[in-house]
Design a protein around this motif. Structure first.
Motif, mmCIF file in Angstrom:
data_model
loop_
_atom_site.group_PDB
_atom_site.id
_atom_site.type_symbol
_atom_site.label_atom_id
_atom_site.label_comp_id
_atom_site.label_asym_id
_atom_site.label_seq_id
_atom_site.Cartn_x
_atom_site.Cartn_y
_atom_site.Cartn_z
ATOM 1 N N PHE A 166 -2.246 147.738 77.378
ATOM 2 C CA PHE A 166 -2.257 146.703 78.240
ATOM 3 C C PHE A 166 -4.552 146.477 78.038
ATOM 4 C CE2 PHE A 166 -2.460 144.774 82.384
ATOM 5 C CZ PHE A 166 -2.201 143.699 82.217
ATOM 6 N N GLU A 167 -4.506 147.735 78.545
ATOM 7 C CA GLU A 167 -5.866 147.210 78.947
ATOM 8 C C GLU A 167 -6.498 146.700 77.526
ATOM 9 O OE1 GLU A 167 -7.576 147.682 81.670
ATOM 10 O OE2 GLU A 167 -5.236 148.226 82.553
ATOM 11 N N GLN A 168 -6.626 147.352 76.871
ATOM 12 C CA GLN A 168 -6.924 146.723 75.381
ATOM 13 C C GLN A 168 -6.909 145.322 74.806
ATOM 14 O OE1 GLN A 168 -4.987 149.081 71.654
ATOM 15 N NE2 GLN A 168 -5.973 146.700 70.624
ATOM 16 N N LEU A 169 -5.540 144.958 75.438
ATOM 17 C CA LEU A 169 -5.422 143.701 74.931
ATOM 18 C C LEU A 169 -6.265 142.482 76.171
ATOM 19 C CD1 LEU A 169 -1.335 143.362 74.204
ATOM 20 C CD2 LEU A 169 -3.660 142.941 72.812
ATOM 21 N N LYS A 170 -6.390 142.871 77.154
ATOM 22 C CA LYS A 170 -7.060 142.544 78.226
ATOM 23 C C LYS A 170 -8.499 142.315 77.826
ATOM 24 C CE LYS A 170 -6.440 144.343 82.261
ATOM 25 N NZ LYS A 170 -6.487 145.404 83.694
ATOM 26 N N GLU A 171 -8.990 143.688 77.642
ATOM 27 C CA GLU A 171 -10.655 143.269 77.604
ATOM 28 C C GLU A 171 -11.061 142.691 76.449
ATOM 29 O OE1 GLU A 171 -12.299 143.112 79.822
ATOM 30 O OE2 GLU A 171 -10.476 144.421 81.018
#
Length: 971
Positions: free
Chosen positions: A34-39
């Protein structure tokens, strides 16, 4: 299209972690993904593709994709390129299109999230890239129920983002929201209103949940759109027709309430309310008695309340502007609603009644402003009064012994009713007094056969009278029997009727509360005191079957005795013998449940103390009575203290320590009875309290349960310092020695105020003792402050800060009490050590409270030791350490001159410099000019300026100058 450069597939392994039942490692991986896709700049596009094409059927994955999109719009919209922004718009519209064709709707949590994302997109793009937002959505969905559902949810999400006043917005957001609303009013509101009308019309038979949603939207938007779009015949008639549909009526009511609540011109508002009332009345909604649905009635009551308050507001505005004729018409319209208001106010359901209280209160406020009341208005006041008195009554289900949420709500509702009663008393005091008297007398004449709630409310009304009525209306007591007030008469009835025998706890409580509320009555008619005392002491009060009553009566009895002790001389010994068993220390092993809790017993001990101290007996008799009161505590304490160290079980130790602490607390509480006139000495009780000290002090050296025992004995010593005067002094050295052994920061911090209290009270008398205890105490403090602590241990850091403050406060007490010899006689090395801690506190710790205290001490020391015949070597200390401290502390980056406490510290620094100049004169000025200020690189001009200001007599000028000086120095 931008999505072609994005990875074509999602991390399926990571998606497994979205399931709430997944293993921790999978959940961790999902979080990281999730963090990877967000940023990422474009990796999120794979989520957009998944939503647009409906690739996943798993609800958690769909929700996850919306969350990723939400993050992009919320936090990264500004860095997305035009193609990516276009991709988001297309994704949302494609997803919405798939909803129109789905047989089954998405779960509500997904629809809500989709609406949120649509609303965020709207807020970011409506004014720039997507002005046709609503047009596109309405064109796409038509009247498809799945589409309409998302559309309505989106409108509510937009309301939350743009309109909701409960959400804090920045100035920039407020400006943007205003522009959005202006744009919507110009471009699309009429189309939206039309769509709402179509939805309400189309779905009221087939989809009640959609109709309710739509009504909620209308209610939310009506506050800021043109009211004429909604408040017209076709719309209001539609809403009124829905008031008759069971599944829609509550929401239709709420929607009408929002329409009524909209700010308008008073004449227009009155017309709107009146037209709505006529339709509601002709449709039969005013026949409240025939309506069985209490949930609907609660909503209807709120609507009527809104209409009533709107009319009051219109009347107030018209009345103020002097528009007499129209104001009179508005008042007539308002009064026409009073019968309906009364029906709702008196309804047996409290929610329905509570919802109309606002209108009722404001109507009474209108009456209060009128010069004369008509007969009808007086009848209205009386009707409201009877309704309130009826509604104050408890119902059968009220649980007095175990009050829960329902009971708490009734207590709150009663508070609202009390406000109404107070307002009624202001409108017509005579009417109010007469009504209460009538209800009270009727109930008390037949209390033996009346239900408890009727008797309770009758006494309750008598209790409320005192607050509601000013003294001039009979709510006071006079010594003149011919002018005996109504209230006095009612008090006589209360006491002589025998109602104190009523068994129900609520009646018992109300009886005692009222007796104590009007304790001044007994000064006028003391003949009633014996019968009320008996009620306090027997099965009606302190021995009542309800623990709640016993507990409250213990407190009320102490208040009653404190007020009327002068009238109790004849009963003192009788009362003391009757409460003897309530004064016993209840050791844990006796197995009997105590009548009173320990907290309740404190009040009984205090009451016993007051009776003894204020009695008219000679000192010997007072001493004997006080001894018989305290000796059982002393004996019990000795036995329990001997047992405590032998007890191996920790739980049992705690119980014993509690019992010992209570014994000390009880003895302490009896001393509250003494005063400046009735001292321990004049009452002959010195020896009794000395015996207490002899008994209690050994507890300080008890090897177990130290914290509670020390705390209890320390509190007792504080009381004895006040009560015993110098008689306490012989006990202090031994007590101090015990308390300084094996100290924790908290022990020391609590011990210092005791020593400070002794110092401030006895001054020179305790100088030898203080000289003896000073260094052991200081060394104990240094030892505790020097202990290593964990870097992030906030509690330890705070404890040390508080101890440091207490230490400096102690030094301040000694110097401030003119006892400089205490420090001076500690030997040069120790004096220097203490002085350095004060310099350190003044400069090194960013704690303005401690710093201020340190500079107060330094000023005092300069005054005591800084002159020609001061302490040897101290002038040298002034120049080497105190003067630098005065400049280095304010130059520290942590010295915040915008903080009020810090400004006070600077004020004390100024006084320190002033005192140095007073004591050292030109020598000090020379030192500043030639040595110190040049060492700080202060220019010759400013040095000269500062020295000149320092030599002026006006301290205020110097304070202002120093503030400016250090503000400059920090730039």
């Amino acid at each position: 299209m931008a999505c072609q450069s994005a990875p074509a597939i999602m991390d399926e392994q990571a998606l497994l972690g979205l399931n709430p039942n997944a293993d921790a490692c999978y959940r961790q991986r999902a979080l990281a993904y999730f963090e990877q896709l967000k940023e990422s700049q474009d990796a999120w596009e794979v989520c957009a593709e998944a939503l647009a094409k409906g690739i996943y059927s798993d609800d958690h994955v769909k929700f996850f994709c919306f969350q990723v999109l939400e993050h992009q719009i919320k936090y990264r919209h500004g860095v997305l390129n035009a193609a990516q922004q276009q991709l988001i718009r297309e994704t949302l519209m494609k997803w919405l299109q798939t909803q129109l064709m789905n047989m089954h709707q998405e779960k509500p949590f997904i629809r809500n999230k989709a609406a949120q994302v649509l609303a965020l997109t709207f807020v970011r793009e409506y004014l720039t890239h997507w002005p046709k937002f609503f047009f596109d959505i309405l064109t796409l969905i038509g009247l498809n129920p799945h589409g309409v559902d998302i559309y309505l949810r989106t409108l509510m999400a937009i309301d939350a983002e743009v309109v909701d006043r409960d959400i804090m917005h920045s100035h920039e957001e407020v400006r943007r929201n205003t522009l959005i609303k202006d744009g919507m009013r110009e471009q699309c509101i009429p189309s939206l209103v039309e769509s709402w009308f179509q939805i309400l019309q189309a779905y009221q038979q087939s989809h009640s949940e959609l109709t309710c949603q739509c009504l909620e939207v209308v209610g939310a938007y009506v506050s800021w759109i043109d009211l004429n779009l909604i408040a017209n015949d076709r719309f209001v008639n539609l809403l009124l027709s829905q008031m008759s549909v069971e599944d829609l009526r509550e929401e239709a009511c709420d929607c009408l309430f929002e329409i009524i609540n909209k700010g308008m011109d008073p004449v227009d508002k009155t017309k709107l309310v009146e037209s709505l009332c006529q339709v509601l009345q002709s449709a039969g909604f005013f026949n409240v008695e025939q309506e069985e649905d209490v949930d609907f009635l609660a909503k209807f009551s709120r609507l009527v309340n809104g209409m009533g308050q709107s009319l009051v507001l219109s009347w107030t505005k018209l009345h103020k502007t002097g528009n007499v004729k129209i104001a009179a018409e508005t008042l007539r319209a308002l009064e026409a609603k009073v019968p309906l208001m009364l029906q709702l106010l008196v309804h047996e359901d409290d929610d329905i009644s509570a919802n109309i209280v606002g209108f009722c209160y404001e109507y009474l406020h209108v009456l209060k402003q009128l010069p004369l009341l008509t007969d009808q208005q007086k009848a209205n006041v009386e009707a409201i009064m009877l309704a309130v008195m009826k509604k104050l009554t408890y119902d059968d289900e009220y649980n007095f012994e175990n009050e829960g949420e329902d009971e708490a709500m009734f207590v709150e509702y009663r508070k609202q009713l009390k406000m109404l009663l107070d307002r009624l008393a202001q409108v017509s005091p005579e009417l109010f007094l007469g009504s209460v008297r009538r209800v009270f007398n009727n109930s008390l004449q037949s209390w033996q056969t009346a239900p408890f709630m009727e008797v309770e409310v009758a006494i309750r009304l008598l209790y409320m009278l005192g607050e509601a009525l000013p003294a001039s209306h009979g709510a006071h007591f006079t010594g003149d029997a011919t002018k005996a007030s109504t209230l006095q008469e009612m008090m006589r009835t209360l006491i002589s009727s025998g109602v104190s025998e009523y068994q129900h706890a609520s009646v018992a409580l109300e009886f005692f509360e009222t007796v104590v509320r009007y304790d001044k009555f007994f000064i006028v008619e003391p003949q009633h005191i014996p019968s009320v005392l008996m009620a306090f002491l027997d099965h009606r009060g302190l021995r009542h079957s309800s623990p709640k009553v016993r507990s409250r009566v213990a407190y009320l009895f102490s208040r009653f005795v404190k007020t009327l002790h002068k009238h109790m001389n004849a009963f003192i010994e009788d009362i003391l013998s009757r409460i003897q068993d309530l004064l016993e220390l209840a050791p844990p092993e006796n197995g009997f449940p105590a009548l009173l809790t320990n907290d309740d017993q404190l009040f009984i001990f205090e009451t016993a103390g007051v009776l003894i101290v204020y009695g008219e007996s000679p000192a010997e008799r007072k001493q004997a009575l006080m001894r018989s009161l305290l000796n059982p505590l002393i004996d019990g304490f000795g036995l329990l203290l001997a047992k405590l160290p032998q007890e191996a079980d920790e739980e049992r130790q705690t119980v014993l320590a509690d019992c010992l602490s209570h014994a000390v607390g009880f003895a302490s509480r009896t001393s509250k009875a003494f005063s400046n006139k009735q001292t321990v000495k004049t009452c002959g009780c010195t020896e009794v309290y000395r015996d207490c000290l002899h008994a209690f002090l050994p507890a300080l050296s008890c090897p177990v349960q130290r914290a509670p025992l020390r705390s209890a004995v320390r509190s007792f010593l504080h009381r004895m310092i006040i009560c015993l005067e110098e008689e306490v002094l012989p006990f202090i050295p031994a007590a101090s020695e015990h308390m300084l052994k094996d100290c924790e920061p908290k022990d020391l911090q609590e011990f210092i105020p005791l020593i400070s209290q002794i110092t401030a009270k006895f001054k020179g008398q305790v100088s030898p003792f203080l000289q003896q205890v000073f260094m052991p105490l200081v060394l104990a403090i240094f030892e505790v402050l020097g202990r290593p602590a964990e870097e992030n241990d906030q509690t330890a850091a705070l404890e040390k800060q508080m101890l440091r403050r207490s230490y400096f406060a102690f030094i301040q007490t000694i110097t401030g009490s003119g006892m400089n010899e205490v420090m001076a006689n500690q030997g040069a090395e120790n004096v220097e050590r203490v002085l350095f801690t004060i310099i350190q506190g003044a400069v090194d710790f960013p704690d303005p409270i401690a710093q201020k205290t340190c500079f107060i001490i330094l000023t005092k020391l300069v005054e005591l030791w800084g002159g020609k015949d001061g302490l040897v070597g101290f002038p040298d200390f002034i120049y080497k350490h105190i003067v630098p401290a005065c400049f280095l502390a304010p130059l520290k980056p942590t010295f915040d001159l915008s903080d009020a406490q810090t400004v006070l510290t600077l004020s004390e620094i100024t006084l320190t410099l002033k005192m140095i100049h007073l004591k050292r004169g030109p020598e000090f000025i020379q030192f500043l000019q030639q040595e110190y200020l040049p060492s700080l690189q202060v220019s010759a001009d400013i040095t000269q300026e500062l020295c000149q200001v320092l030599q002026q007599p006006d301290v205020k000028v110097l304070k202002n100058y120093m503030k400016a000086f250090f503000q400059r120095g920090k730039l």
